[in-house]
Write a protein that holds these residues in place. Structure first.
Motif, PDB file in Angstrom:
ATOM      1  N   MET A   1     122.193 -61.711  28.692  1.00 55.19           N
ATOM      2  CA  MET A   1     121.596 -60.598  27.950  1.00 55.19           C
ATOM      3  C   MET A   1     121.668 -59.304  28.754  1.00 55.19           C
ATOM      4  O   MET A   1     121.954 -58.238  28.197  1.00 55.19           O
ATOM      5  N   ASP A   2     121.436 -59.385  30.065  1.00 53.41           N
ATOM      6  CA  ASP A   2     121.547 -58.199  30.914  1.00 53.41           C
ATOM      7  C   ASP A   2     122.976 -57.664  30.907  1.00 53.41           C
ATOM      8  O   ASP A   2     123.195 -56.453  30.838  1.00 53.41           O
ATOM      9  N   MET A   3     123.952 -58.565  30.981  1.00 54.21           N
ATOM     10  CA  MET A   3     125.350 -58.156  30.961  1.00 54.21           C
ATOM     11  C   MET A   3     125.695 -57.488  29.630  1.00 54.21           C
ATOM     12  O   MET A   3     126.347 -56.438  29.601  1.00 54.21           O
ATOM     13  N   MET A   4     125.238 -58.068  28.522  1.00 57.18           N
ATOM     14  CA  MET A   4     125.518 -57.487  27.208  1.00 57.18           C
ATOM     15  C   MET A   4     124.844 -56.127  27.055  1.00 57.18           C
ATOM     16  O   MET A   4     125.427 -55.195  26.497  1.00 57.18           O
ATOM     17  N   LYS A   5     123.619 -55.998  27.572  1.00 50.79           N
ATOM     18  CA  LYS A   5     122.915 -54.719  27.505  1.00 50.79           C
ATOM     19  C   LYS A   5     123.668 -53.661  28.294  1.00 50.79           C
ATOM     20  O   LYS A   5     123.839 -52.533  27.830  1.00 50.79           O
ATOM     21  N   LYS A   6     124.157 -54.032  29.465  1.00 51.02           N
ATOM     22  CA  LYS A   6     124.910 -53.093  30.291  1.00 51.02           C
ATOM     23  C   LYS A   6     126.204 -52.689  29.586  1.00 51.02           C
ATOM     24  O   LYS A   6     126.570 -51.512  29.565  1.00 51.02           O
ATOM     25  N   MET A   7     126.896 -53.666  28.985  1.00 50.18           N
ATOM     26  CA  MET A   7     128.123 -53.351  28.254  1.00 50.18           C
ATOM     27  C   MET A   7     127.831 -52.403  27.096  1.00 50.18           C
ATOM     28  O   MET A   7     128.591 -51.464  26.851  1.00 50.18           O
ATOM     29  N   TYR A   8     126.728 -52.634  26.389  1.00 53.64           N
ATOM     30  CA  TYR A   8     126.370 -51.783  25.258  1.00 53.64           C
ATOM     31  C   TYR A   8     126.014 -50.379  25.731  1.00 53.64           C
ATOM     32  O   TYR A   8     126.462 -49.386  25.166  1.00 53.64           O
ATOM     33  N   ASP A   9     125.214 -50.290  26.792  1.00 54.09           N
ATOM     34  CA  ASP A   9     124.792 -48.981  27.296  1.00 54.09           C
ATOM     35  C   ASP A   9     125.966 -48.161  27.821  1.00 54.09           C
ATOM     36  O   ASP A   9     125.995 -46.944  27.649  1.00 54.09           O
ATOM     37  N   GLU A  10     126.926 -48.814  28.458  1.00 56.96           N
ATOM     38  CA  GLU A  10     128.056 -48.107  29.060  1.00 56.96           C
ATOM     39  C   GLU A  10     129.271 -48.023  28.145  1.00 56.96           C
ATOM     40  O   GLU A  10     130.238 -47.333  28.467  1.00 56.96           O
ATOM     41  N   GLY A  11     129.216 -48.686  27.003  1.00 57.94           N
ATOM     42  CA  GLY A  11     130.382 -48.760  26.131  1.00 57.94           C
ATOM     43  C   GLY A  11     130.561 -47.541  25.245  1.00 57.94           C
ATOM     44  O   GLY A  11     129.627 -46.761  25.017  1.00 57.94           O
TER      45      GLY A  11
END
Length: 78
Positions: A41-51
């Motif tokens: 979930m942390d990885m997906m959140k980071k991908m979403y925030d930086e995407g």
């Protein structure tokens, strides 16, 4: 696994250094030890925030489809 990469600048590297751990890496590894799905979930959140916009749209679509299969909330409900 073989990884082959071409250098941008032709030349030799004199040495390689290990990456120094920072606080964000240490906190995420502790989280993953406590709850393995939290790391994802942390990885997906980071991908979403930086995407970019396409990445965000793809993540939102995938999440919505997964929620529909489970019978849970979707973005349409929000």
């Amino acid at each position: 696994v073989t990884l082959v990469m071409k250098k941008v600048d032709a030349g030799n590297w004199t040495d390689l250094e290990a990456a120094k751990p920072n606080k964000s890496n240490m906190s995420s590894s502790k989280t993953m030890a406590d709850d393995p799905s939290a790391g994802i979930m942390d990885m997906m959140k980071k991908m979403y925030d930086e995407g970019d916009a396409d990445t965000k749209r793809l993540i939102a679509k995938s999440w919505s489809e997964a929620q529909e299969k489970k019978g849970g909330d979707t973005f349409d409900d929000l």
